[in-house]
Design a protein around this motif. Structure first.
Motif, short mmCIF file in Angstrom:
data_model
loop_
_atom_site.label_atom_id
_atom_site.label_comp_id
_atom_site.label_asym_id
_atom_site.label_seq_id
_atom_site.Cartn_x
_atom_site.Cartn_y
_atom_site.Cartn_z
N GLU A 20 42.42 -54.23 -97.64
CA GLU A 20 41.50 -55.26 -97.13
C GLU A 20 41.32 -55.11 -95.63
O GLU A 20 40.22 -55.21 -95.11
N CYS A 21 42.42 -54.86 -94.92
CA CYS A 21 42.36 -54.67 -93.47
C CYS A 21 43.26 -53.49 -93.11
O CYS A 21 44.44 -53.47 -93.47
N CYS A 22 42.69 -52.51 -92.42
CA CYS A 22 43.42 -51.31 -92.05
C CYS A 22 43.18 -51.02 -90.57
O CYS A 22 42.03 -50.99 -90.12
N VAL A 23 44.25 -50.85 -89.81
CA VAL A 23 44.17 -50.54 -88.38
C VAL A 23 44.61 -49.09 -88.21
O VAL A 23 45.73 -48.74 -88.59
N VAL A 24 43.72 -48.27 -87.65
CA VAL A 24 43.97 -46.84 -87.55
C VAL A 24 43.94 -46.41 -86.09
O VAL A 24 42.98 -46.68 -85.38
N GLU A 25 45.00 -45.70 -85.67
CA GLU A 25 45.03 -45.12 -84.33
C GLU A 25 44.74 -43.63 -84.45
O GLU A 25 45.38 -42.92 -85.23
N PHE A 26 43.79 -43.15 -83.66
CA PHE A 26 43.55 -41.73 -83.49
C PHE A 26 44.25 -41.33 -82.20
O PHE A 26 44.00 -41.92 -81.15
N VAL A 54 48.70 -50.36 -91.36
CA VAL A 54 48.60 -49.66 -90.08
C VAL A 54 48.92 -48.19 -90.29
O VAL A 54 49.94 -47.84 -90.88
N CYS A 55 48.03 -47.33 -89.80
CA CYS A 55 48.27 -45.90 -89.90
C CYS A 55 47.75 -45.18 -88.66
O CYS A 55 47.05 -45.77 -87.84
N ALA A 56 48.14 -43.93 -88.54
CA ALA A 56 47.77 -43.13 -87.38
C ALA A 56 47.39 -41.73 -87.83
O ALA A 56 47.91 -41.23 -88.84
N ILE A 57 46.49 -41.12 -87.08
CA ILE A 57 46.01 -39.79 -87.43
C ILE A 57 45.95 -38.93 -86.17
O ILE A 57 45.41 -39.38 -85.15
N GLU A 58 46.53 -37.75 -86.23
CA GLU A 58 46.54 -36.84 -85.09
C GLU A 58 45.16 -36.19 -85.01
O GLU A 58 44.72 -35.52 -85.93
N VAL A 77 41.66 -46.91 -81.34
CA VAL A 77 42.11 -47.73 -82.46
C VAL A 77 40.88 -48.36 -83.10
O VAL A 77 40.04 -48.95 -82.41
N ILE A 78 40.78 -48.21 -84.42
CA ILE A 78 39.67 -48.78 -85.18
C ILE A 78 40.23 -49.73 -86.22
O ILE A 78 41.22 -49.41 -86.89
N VAL A 79 39.58 -50.88 -86.37
CA VAL A 79 39.92 -51.83 -87.42
C VAL A 79 38.86 -51.70 -88.51
O VAL A 79 37.66 -51.80 -88.24
N PHE A 80 39.32 -51.46 -89.74
CA PHE A 80 38.45 -51.39 -90.90
C PHE A 80 38.76 -52.58 -91.79
O PHE A 80 39.93 -52.91 -92.01
#
Length: 107
Positions: A20-26, A54-58, A77-80
């Motif tokens: 429902e809500c995902c916070v992603v750091e590039f 919460v997740c992160a991507i290189e 950081v993007i909130v989806f």
């Protein structure tokens, strides 16, 4: 203690559509701003436990995902929400700045 789950570009679409809500750091290895922001983002992940995934991507290892999501600088950081981007920020922020920035997206 919660922390951001490291994912690949192939996993990104699945992650953001299944939550429902995902916070992603590039982020990027060797990036001084990313290194400074790493402990803050770990605190963000802990603060968001139970409220958002919460997740992160290189970025360097996942250039196609970066192109798809218009990543031009790191850390970003993007909130989806339900698979759709609702907000983004670029640059290393403090925990207080991140909490203030994230709060409206969590409602």
């Amino acid at each position: 203690m919660a922390e951001a789950r490291q994912i690949s570009g192939e996993e990104l679409d699945q992650e953001v559509t299944q939550q429902e809500c995902c916070v992603v750091e590039f982020w990027m290895n060797g990036c001084p701003a990313c290194a400074r922001f790493a402990s803050t983002f770990a605190e963000v992940a802990e603060w968001l436990e139970g409220r958002a995934h919460v997740c992160a991507i290189e970025a360097r290892e996942n250039m196609e995902a970066c192109k798809k999501h218009g990543i031009h600088g790191v850390p970003t950081v993007i909130v989806f929400k339900s698979g759709e981007e609702v907000q983004r920020t670029t640059g290393a922020k403090t925990l207080e700045e991140m909490r203030e920035w994230l709060e409206p997206a969590l409602v």
